[in-house]
Motif scaffolding. Sequence first.
Motif, PDB file in Angstrom:
ATOM      1  N   MET A 184      14.881  -5.656 -36.183  1.00  0.00           N
ATOM      2  CA  MET A 184      15.989  -6.345 -35.522  1.00  0.00           C
ATOM      3  C   MET A 184      15.768  -7.858 -35.598  1.00  0.00           C
ATOM      4  O   MET A 184      14.643  -8.336 -35.667  1.00  0.00           O
ATOM      5  N   ARG A 185      16.876  -8.619 -35.556  1.00  0.00           N
ATOM      6  CA  ARG A 185      16.783 -10.072 -35.520  1.00  0.00           C
ATOM      7  C   ARG A 185      16.343 -10.523 -34.133  1.00  0.00           C
ATOM      8  O   ARG A 185      16.750  -9.953 -33.122  1.00  0.00           O
ATOM      9  N   ALA A 186      15.543 -11.584 -34.103  1.00  0.00           N
ATOM     10  CA  ALA A 186      15.085 -12.146 -32.840  1.00  0.00           C
ATOM     11  C   ALA A 186      14.631 -13.575 -33.089  1.00  0.00           C
ATOM     12  O   ALA A 186      14.509 -14.027 -34.229  1.00  0.00           O
ATOM     13  N   VAL A 187      14.387 -14.289 -32.011  1.00  0.00           N
ATOM     14  CA  VAL A 187      13.709 -15.585 -32.053  1.00  0.00           C
ATOM     15  C   VAL A 187      12.439 -15.435 -31.240  1.00  0.00           C
ATOM     16  O   VAL A 187      12.456 -14.850 -30.146  1.00  0.00           O
ATOM     17  N   ALA A 188      11.320 -15.932 -31.766  1.00  0.00           N
ATOM     18  CA  ALA A 188      10.033 -15.713 -31.102  1.00  0.00           C
ATOM     19  C   ALA A 188       9.117 -16.910 -31.317  1.00  0.00           C
ATOM     20  O   ALA A 188       9.402 -17.812 -32.106  1.00  0.00           O
ATOM     21  N   TYR A 189       7.998 -16.902 -30.571  1.00  0.00           N
ATOM     22  CA  TYR A 189       6.948 -17.898 -30.790  1.00  0.00           C
ATOM     23  C   TYR A 189       5.586 -17.210 -30.701  1.00  0.00           C
ATOM     24  O   TYR A 189       5.412 -16.228 -29.964  1.00  0.00           O
ATOM     25  N   ASP A 190       4.631 -17.741 -31.489  1.00  0.00           N
ATOM     26  CA  ASP A 190       3.296 -17.145 -31.599  1.00  0.00           C
ATOM     27  C   ASP A 190       2.235 -17.877 -30.794  1.00  0.00           C
ATOM     28  O   ASP A 190       1.092 -17.430 -30.731  1.00  0.00           O
TER      29      ASP A 190
ATOM     30  N   VAL B 220       9.160 -12.968 -27.544  1.00  0.00           N
ATOM     31  CA  VAL B 220      10.607 -13.179 -27.628  1.00  0.00           C
ATOM     32  C   VAL B 220      11.044 -13.670 -26.250  1.00  0.00           C
ATOM     33  O   VAL B 220      10.909 -12.939 -25.267  1.00  0.00           O
ATOM     34  N   PRO B 221      11.521 -14.908 -26.127  1.00  0.00           N
ATOM     35  CA  PRO B 221      11.898 -15.413 -24.802  1.00  0.00           C
ATOM     36  C   PRO B 221      13.207 -14.812 -24.308  1.00  0.00           C
ATOM     37  O   PRO B 221      13.905 -14.104 -25.035  1.00  0.00           O
ATOM     38  N   GLY B 222      13.547 -15.132 -23.063  1.00  0.00           N
ATOM     39  CA  GLY B 222      14.812 -14.706 -22.476  1.00  0.00           C
ATOM     40  C   GLY B 222      14.658 -13.602 -21.455  1.00  0.00           C
ATOM     41  O   GLY B 222      14.012 -12.581 -21.738  1.00  0.00           O
ATOM     42  N   TRP B 223      15.260 -13.798 -20.276  1.00  0.00           N
ATOM     43  CA  TRP B 223      15.202 -12.801 -19.210  1.00  0.00           C
ATOM     44  C   TRP B 223      16.582 -12.326 -18.763  1.00  0.00           C
ATOM     45  O   TRP B 223      16.696 -11.324 -18.070  1.00  0.00           O
TER      46      TRP B 223
END
Length: 307
Positions: A1-7, A62-65
């Motif tokens: 799935m598409r997502a935005v994330a940080y490592d 993956v941010p966001g709540w």
Amino acid sequence: MRAVAYDTYGGNEVLAPTTRPRPKVGPGEILIRVRSAAVNPVDWKVMAGGLDGLMDVVFPVVPGWDVAGVVEQVGFDTPEFAPGDEVYSYARRDYVHGGTFAELVTVAARDAAPKPAGLSWDEAAGLPLAGLTAYQTLVRLGTGPEDTVLVHGAAGGVGTFAVQIAVALGARVIGTASPANHDRLRALGAEPVAYGDGLEGRVRDLAPAGVTVAADYVGGVLDTTLAVLREGGRHASIADDRVVGAGGRWMWARPDGAGLRALAALVDEGRLTVPVAAVFPLEQVADAFELSRAGHTHGKIVIRVSE
């Protein structure tokens, strides 16, 4: 799935578009296909490491709540929902990992509720965290028709909801904000006062006997709260832990499906609206964070994941 994330922790430079595995759906969980998700300041504060001493983090994150979307799958023993249901949720877990800035997210069924019919996807996504923060503050303080409530930061993301909810609970509401926002507060049912030097006197002019409830959504106002709070009054803050030593409550919203249903009822009754300031596509989360950091928007910042 598409997502935005940080490592790793950092600023916007650590954000990147990515592809993540489809989330597993455990017992008592639902899998939501995300239509919209909302940005809250806590999202970029977590990304910067601001909650590292408080919550475990599993990278990549993956941010966001906040989320509004359609149930795609339910786990075992989840009779509350079925595929195709339109829902919304404050999807915070006990650790930081799989958030809502993605095409799919799993949420505990107890933390979700039917999406208010009167809200768009963008509006519904903007309600859970800020709305529950306001609702839980006022309910835990026992707010009711006999109260005069002082809302610090009444024109902010949480304060705007607090004003509407306190009015719906039957209380008289005094709200602090810059003069440029006073007409907006009047339209929501509050009596506005300018923040800053002399605030105590301006509140006393409106409530000579003092206020019975004070809700602080900005921080740095404890002395004013105590100066205008009537004897036996109740107060809480989401931004200043010193309230605990002054007889108040220091609060952080909990995921709560029942609370979301209560907020939805207020929406359906025409007592609660959700202002949306800006909408960004999933690929522009960094731009949305930058706008949130600037702190000048009047309404929620939303990430539209799918149409």
